[in-house]
Write an enzyme that holds these catalytic residues in place. Structure first.
Site, PDB file in Angstrom:
ATOM      1  N   ILE A  14       0.815  -1.222   0.000  1.00  0.00           N
ATOM      2  CA  ILE A  14       0.000   0.000   0.000  1.00  0.00           C
ATOM      3  C   ILE A  14       0.843   1.263   0.000  1.00  0.00           C
ATOM      4  CG2 ILE A  14      -2.141  -0.906   1.005  1.00  0.00           C
ATOM      5  CD1 ILE A  14      -1.066   0.076   3.708  1.00  0.00           C
ATOM      6  N   ARG A  16       5.213   2.942  -0.035  1.00  0.00           N
ATOM      7  CA  ARG A  16       6.652   2.733   0.004  1.00  0.00           C
ATOM      8  C   ARG A  16       7.207   3.586   1.124  1.00  0.00           C
ATOM      9  NH1 ARG A  16      10.144  -0.495  -2.116  1.00  0.00           N
ATOM     10  NH2 ARG A  16       8.834  -2.061  -3.073  1.00  0.00           N
ATOM     11  N   GLY A  17       7.864   2.953   2.034  1.00  0.00           N
ATOM     12  CA  GLY A  17       8.542   3.729   3.074  1.00  0.00           C
ATOM     13  C   GLY A  17       9.950   4.013   2.604  1.00  0.00           C
ATOM     14  N   SER A  21       9.010  -1.657   1.701  1.00  0.00           N
ATOM     15  CA  SER A  21       7.604  -1.506   1.334  1.00  0.00           C
ATOM     16  C   SER A  21       6.701  -1.581   2.562  1.00  0.00           C
ATOM     17  CB  SER A  21       7.212  -2.559   0.315  1.00  0.00           C
ATOM     18  OG  SER A  21       7.072  -3.805   0.945  1.00  0.00           O
ATOM     19  N   VAL A  22       5.503  -1.072   2.400  1.00  0.00           N
ATOM     20  CA  VAL A  22       4.480  -1.121   3.436  1.00  0.00           C
ATOM     21  C   VAL A  22       3.342  -1.965   2.858  1.00  0.00           C
ATOM     22  CG1 VAL A  22       2.913   0.230   4.878  1.00  0.00           C
ATOM     23  CG2 VAL A  22       5.134   1.189   4.237  1.00  0.00           C
ATOM     24  N   LYS A  37       5.176  -2.715   8.091  1.00  0.00           N
ATOM     25  CA  LYS A  37       6.183  -1.812   7.541  1.00  0.00           C
ATOM     26  C   LYS A  37       7.521  -2.530   7.572  1.00  0.00           C
ATOM     27  CE  LYS A  37       7.960   2.850   8.282  1.00  0.00           C
ATOM     28  NZ  LYS A  37       7.741   4.106   9.014  1.00  0.00           N
ATOM     29  N   ASP A 158       8.780  14.960  12.538  1.00  0.00           N
ATOM     30  CA  ASP A 158       8.537  14.861  11.096  1.00  0.00           C
ATOM     31  C   ASP A 158       7.038  14.967  10.819  1.00  0.00           C
ATOM     32  OD1 ASP A 158       9.193  14.621   8.419  1.00  0.00           O
ATOM     33  OD2 ASP A 158       9.283  12.428   8.468  1.00  0.00           O
TER      34      ASP A 158
END
Ligand code: ADP
Ligand code: MG
Length: 311
Positions: A14, A16-17, A21-22, A37, A158
């Site tokens: 779902i 991209r970290g 990938s997530v 995650k 962040d």
């Protein structure tokens, strides 16, 4: 693999970290949908690994209705990958909501903005004060600012629309979100990848590398992060929800830095009330000592509601 470790069925990717990938997954024991995650740490230096460990530690401590819940983590030594299992937020994030309204050429209704703001503030209160929000006092009580707990005080560091996730407890919620659907969303603060527990950190050096649209002037000046740097970022997020653009826009990093340090921005559209505009400009002020805390803003809102009820 440890027998007691839960097993998961992998679903689609779902997102991209920054480190992998997530994916959506289903925990097989109870069919609960979660997010996994993936964080590859093979190429990370020791500071980055430290950050990763602190993200896990922080997340597992932070339990709040408006913070993405962290369930479990495991790791695969062979591929140097850490897997973080957390609550799935089905309605995207604030950056998608902002895009939706921009595309529709509509302002986000003011009630939505307040609802979103209060939920982010409640999450920030939990982080900044290391404790749950006490029952908000009424104007009769001359409430005093609650003391910080001796536990973890966390600065997100962040905060930006892409890290504020949306979910809904309402099954009726449409697949394709409409304007009205956004009135029912529940906010979940997430991606504590850069967060640091104040207690744990003695080192204040900034490590951020993204485009710092939401980064406070003191942090750009390499001064330490404080909870008030998160308040600056909150102001920028609220500004963007109302104006459908960031308060400080620039073509280059240097230009952005100059604009942020000067702290001048166009007012938010007149469509929004004076009280909302005031909160936003109080948050986005260069002198961080003048910014309100999460508690002050929540308390002001509460007072205004009580006064209204008396009229
Ligand atoms: P990064 O540290 O790289 O910014 P994020 O945690 O912000 O990673 O996740 C990257 C993307 O993965 C997000 O923009 C979102 O699309 C998706 N995502 C992350 N966490 C969740 C979640 N809990 N629920 C739904 N989607 C998520
Ligand atoms: Mg992110």
């Amino acid at each position: 693999r440890n027998e007691r470790q839960p097993t998961y069925r992998l679903l689609e990717e779902i997102g991209r970290g920054s480190f992998g990938s997530v994916r959506k997954v289903i925990r097989e024991v109870d069919n609960k949908v979660m997010v996994r995650k993936e964080v590859r740490y093979g190429h990370m230096n020791s500071r980055e690994r430290q950050q990763l460990i602190s993200e896990c530690a922080i997340l597992s401590q932070l339990k709040h209705d408006n913070i993405v819940e962290f369930f479990h983590w495991d790791h695969d030594a062979k591929s140097n990958t850490l897997f973080l299992y957390m609550e799935y937020c089905s309605k995207g994030d604030l950056s998608q909501m902002i895009k939706h309204f921009k595309h529709q050429r509509k302002y986000v209704p003011e009630e939505h903005v307040w609802r979103i703001m209060v939920q982010i503030l409640m999450a920030l209160f939990k982080c900044h004060y290391g404790r749950d929000l006490p029952k908000l006092q009424t104007i009769y009580d001359e409430a005093e600012e609650p003391t910080k707990s001796k536990g973890y005080v966390v600065i997100h560091r962040d905060l930006k629309p892409g890290n504020v996730f949306l979910t809904s407890y309402d099954d009726e919620f449409n697949q394709n979100a409409s304007d009205a659907d956004y009135s029912k969303v529940v906010i979940k603060l997430g991606d504590f990848g850069l967060a640091k527990s104040l207690q744990a950190s003695i080192e204040f050096a900034t490590t951020y590398v993204g485009t710092p649209y939401y980064m406070s002037p003191e942090v750009l000046r390499d001064q330490p992060y404080s909870p008030l740097s998160d308040i600056w970022s909150l102001g920028c997020i609220l500004y963007e929800i109302c104006s459908l653009r960031v308060p400080f826009q620039a073509k280059t990093y240097t230009e952005l830095q100059d604009k942020v340090k000067a702290g001048r921005f166009e007012p938010v559209p007149q469509f929004y009330s004076k009280s909302l505009q005031d909160i936003i400009s109080k948050c986005i002020q260069v002198d961080f000592t003048k910014r309100p805390t999460s508690w002050t803003i929540l308390d002001d809102i509460q007072c205004r509601i009580s006064r209204k009820a008396l009229d």
